[in-house]
Scaffold this motif. Structure first.
Motif, PDB file in Angstrom:
ATOM      1  N   PHE A 246       0.377  -1.238   0.052  1.00 26.78           N
ATOM      2  CA  PHE A 246       0.017   0.488  -0.095  1.00 26.78           C
ATOM      3  C   PHE A 246       0.538   1.188   0.278  1.00 26.78           C
ATOM      4  CE2 PHE A 246       0.362  -1.007   4.597  1.00 26.78           C
ATOM      5  CZ  PHE A 246       0.175   0.388   5.260  1.00 26.78           C
ATOM      6  N   SER A 247       2.272   0.700   0.363  1.00 27.93           N
ATOM      7  CA  SER A 247       2.958   2.501   0.081  1.00 27.93           C
ATOM      8  C   SER A 247       3.390   2.422  -1.025  1.00 27.93           C
ATOM      9  CB  SER A 247       3.797   2.310   1.086  1.00 27.93           C
ATOM     10  OG  SER A 247       5.112   0.972   1.217  1.00 27.93           O
ATOM     11  N   ALA A 248       3.719   1.352  -2.104  1.00 30.70           N
ATOM     12  CA  ALA A 248       3.705   2.044  -3.403  1.00 30.70           C
ATOM     13  C   ALA A 248       3.130   2.598  -4.658  1.00 30.70           C
ATOM     14  CB  ALA A 248       4.173   0.057  -3.465  1.00 30.70           C
ATOM     15  N   GLY A 249       1.555   3.402  -3.765  1.00 30.53           N
ATOM     16  CA  GLY A 249       0.620   3.929  -5.171  1.00 30.53           C
ATOM     17  C   GLY A 249      -0.469   3.440  -4.951  1.00 30.53           C
ATOM     18  N   ASP A 250      -1.753   3.962  -5.094  1.00 28.53           N
ATOM     19  CA  ASP A 250      -2.837   3.515  -5.090  1.00 28.53           C
ATOM     20  C   ASP A 250      -3.391   1.498  -5.209  1.00 28.53           C
ATOM     21  OD1 ASP A 250      -5.393   3.656  -5.300  1.00 28.53           O
ATOM     22  OD2 ASP A 250      -5.427   4.394  -7.261  1.00 28.53           O
ATOM     23  N   TYR A 251      -3.984   1.856  -4.153  1.00 23.66           N
ATOM     24  CA  TYR A 251      -4.224  -0.211  -4.130  1.00 23.66           C
ATOM     25  C   TYR A 251      -5.125  -0.762  -4.701  1.00 23.66           C
ATOM     26  CZ  TYR A 251      -8.276   0.353  -1.416  1.00 23.66           C
ATOM     27  OH  TYR A 251      -9.877   0.486  -0.861  1.00 23.66           O
ATOM     28  N   VAL A 252      -6.347   0.206  -4.833  1.00 22.79           N
ATOM     29  CA  VAL A 252      -7.048  -0.089  -5.770  1.00 22.79           C
ATOM     30  C   VAL A 252      -6.603  -0.936  -7.391  1.00 22.79           C
ATOM     31  CG1 VAL A 252      -9.134   0.779  -7.624  1.00 22.79           C
ATOM     32  CG2 VAL A 252      -8.694   1.175  -5.021  1.00 22.79           C
ATOM     33  N   PRO A 253      -5.996  -0.044  -7.989  1.00 15.51           N
ATOM     34  CA  PRO A 253      -5.750  -1.295  -9.022  1.00 15.51           C
ATOM     35  C   PRO A 253      -4.916  -2.217  -9.086  1.00 15.51           C
ATOM     36  CG  PRO A 253      -4.262   0.857  -9.240  1.00 15.51           C
ATOM     37  CD  PRO A 253      -5.483   0.976  -8.059  1.00 15.51           C
ATOM     38  N   GLN A 254      -4.330  -2.250  -8.000  1.00 13.50           N
ATOM     39  CA  GLN A 254      -3.213  -3.094  -7.791  1.00 13.50           C
ATOM     40  C   GLN A 254      -4.328  -4.824  -7.239  1.00 13.50           C
ATOM     41  OE1 GLN A 254       0.115  -2.290  -5.043  1.00 13.50           O
ATOM     42  NE2 GLN A 254      -0.312  -0.640  -4.944  1.00 13.50           N
ATOM     43  N   VAL A 255      -5.348  -4.513  -6.426  1.00 15.47           N
ATOM     44  CA  VAL A 255      -6.317  -5.520  -6.165  1.00 15.47           C
ATOM     45  C   VAL A 255      -6.931  -5.511  -7.208  1.00 15.47           C
ATOM     46  CG1 VAL A 255      -8.702  -5.667  -4.340  1.00 15.47           C
ATOM     47  CG2 VAL A 255      -5.870  -4.212  -3.406  1.00 15.47           C
ATOM     48  N   ARG A 256      -7.470  -4.736  -8.417  1.00 17.02           N
ATOM     49  CA  ARG A 256      -8.284  -4.758  -9.577  1.00 17.02           C
ATOM     50  C   ARG A 256      -7.529  -5.888 -10.655  1.00 17.02           C
ATOM     51  NH1 ARG A 256     -10.257   0.504 -11.436  1.00 17.02           N
ATOM     52  NH2 ARG A 256     -12.679   0.448 -10.376  1.00 17.02           N
TER      53      ARG A 256
END
Length: 327
Positions: free
Chosen positions: A199-209
């Protein structure tokens, strides 16, 4: 046995270093249906920090003893309390904002809230599991109704609640996605996380998607993290938040995926505790204890949970901070 007991009393709201004082108070006496427990261990929870800061000052009259987790030994029973005997090792969650708390050598409680301590757990481990474990059970089993094969996002997987939630979600047959700092990725993977998001590496939303989205979100963070939860949900997804002051939510996005929201404040419940105990006995879950401090150092324990230091330069630990009352 002495008629007094040692406690760490909350004497003023505010910063941890000035909030507590060591006191001697009369040892409580069990009433009808109650047991007196020698507290071997308790723990520190975010609820304790909020209480100490004064977030619930309308419900807390100073001076008072706070704390809610207990693992200990029954020393006396009241009239009609026939389920336990002196010498029994027990664990439980004390009622919130009701009577004396658990930063004390002794605690009296209704026997209906008490369970035998799982033999597989030390007192320190049991004290670190009661509140967070019951929170996770209610969130994932009773509120979200997690089913085998579903995907669960656990925010803050290295924390006290998150570290247990990863294990419980896995025990329910779910695929687990979690957020954690890079230094904690190996740790949460060992707990059973299938996908780890930095979560410290940017927006978590696209990572979860990118992992395929999720059916359930367990929020331990609040703020923007909670507000954006519907953006990662599959249709008919569920969000459970344990944050006490929810930010305004993105209800349009939630409506678009037919989402259901739950906001959770856990209450003591023997059935939940017994269910957790069975998972412990089966080897499915185990609490993570990141630090153990003596009762006299309760202010340092609060500072450590808040991300501060105990004077030794230690950062906030993984999992729970336990208090060894008899140390």
């Amino acid at each position: 046995m002495s008629t007094s007991m040692r406690v760490m009393e909350l004497v003023r709201f505010g910063a941890a270093e000035a909030a507590f004082a060591a006191r001697e108070l009369p040892r409580p006496t069990p009433g009808p249906g109650q047991v007196l427990v020698r507290v071997v261990a308790t723990s520190v929870n975010p609820l304790d920090l909020q209480t100490r800061r004064g977030d619930y000052r309308d419900q807390v009259a100073l001076p008072t003893v706070i704390g809610n987790d207990v693992s200990g030994v029954v020393v006396e029973t009241g009239p009609g309390a026939d389920e336990f005997q002196p010498g029994d090792e027990v664990w439980y969650l004390a009622p919130v904002f009701a009577g004396q708390g658990t930063y004390a050598e002794f605690h009296v409680v209704d026997q209906a809230l008490v369970c035998p301590k799982p033999a597989q757990l030390s007192h320190v481990e049991a004290a670190g599991l009661a509140l967070v474990g019951m929170t996770v059970w209610e969130a994932l089993v009773e509120r979200a109704g997690v089913r085998p094969g579903e995907r669960v996002l656990v925010h803050g997987g290295a924390g006290g609640v998150g570290s247990v939630a990863i294990q419980v979600a896995g025990a329910l047959g779910a695929e687990v996605v979690t957020t954690a700092r890079a230094r904690d990725h190996e740790f949460v993977t060992e707990l059973g996380a299938d996908h780890v998001i930095d979560f410290s590496a940017g927006d978590y939303v696209p990572q979860v998607r990118a992992t395929g989205g999720v059916n359930v979100v367990l929020d331990t963070v609040g703020g923007d993290t909670l507000t954006r939860s519907p953006e990662v949900l599959a249709d008919r997804g569920r969000v459970v938040s344990i944050v006490d002051i929810p930010e305004p939510q993105n209800l349009l996005a939630a409506w678009g995926v037919n989402a259901t929201y739950h906001f959770l404040f856990v209450s003591p419940d023997r059935a939940k505790l017994a269910a957790l105990g069975r998972l412990v006995e089966q080897g499915r879950i185990r609490p993570v204890i990141g630090a153990v401090l003596p009762l006299a150092d309760i202010a340092q324990a609060h500072a450590l949970l808040e991300g501060g230091s105990t004077g030794e330069g230690r950062r906030r630990p993984r999992g729970k901070i336990a208090i060894a009352v008899d140390a």
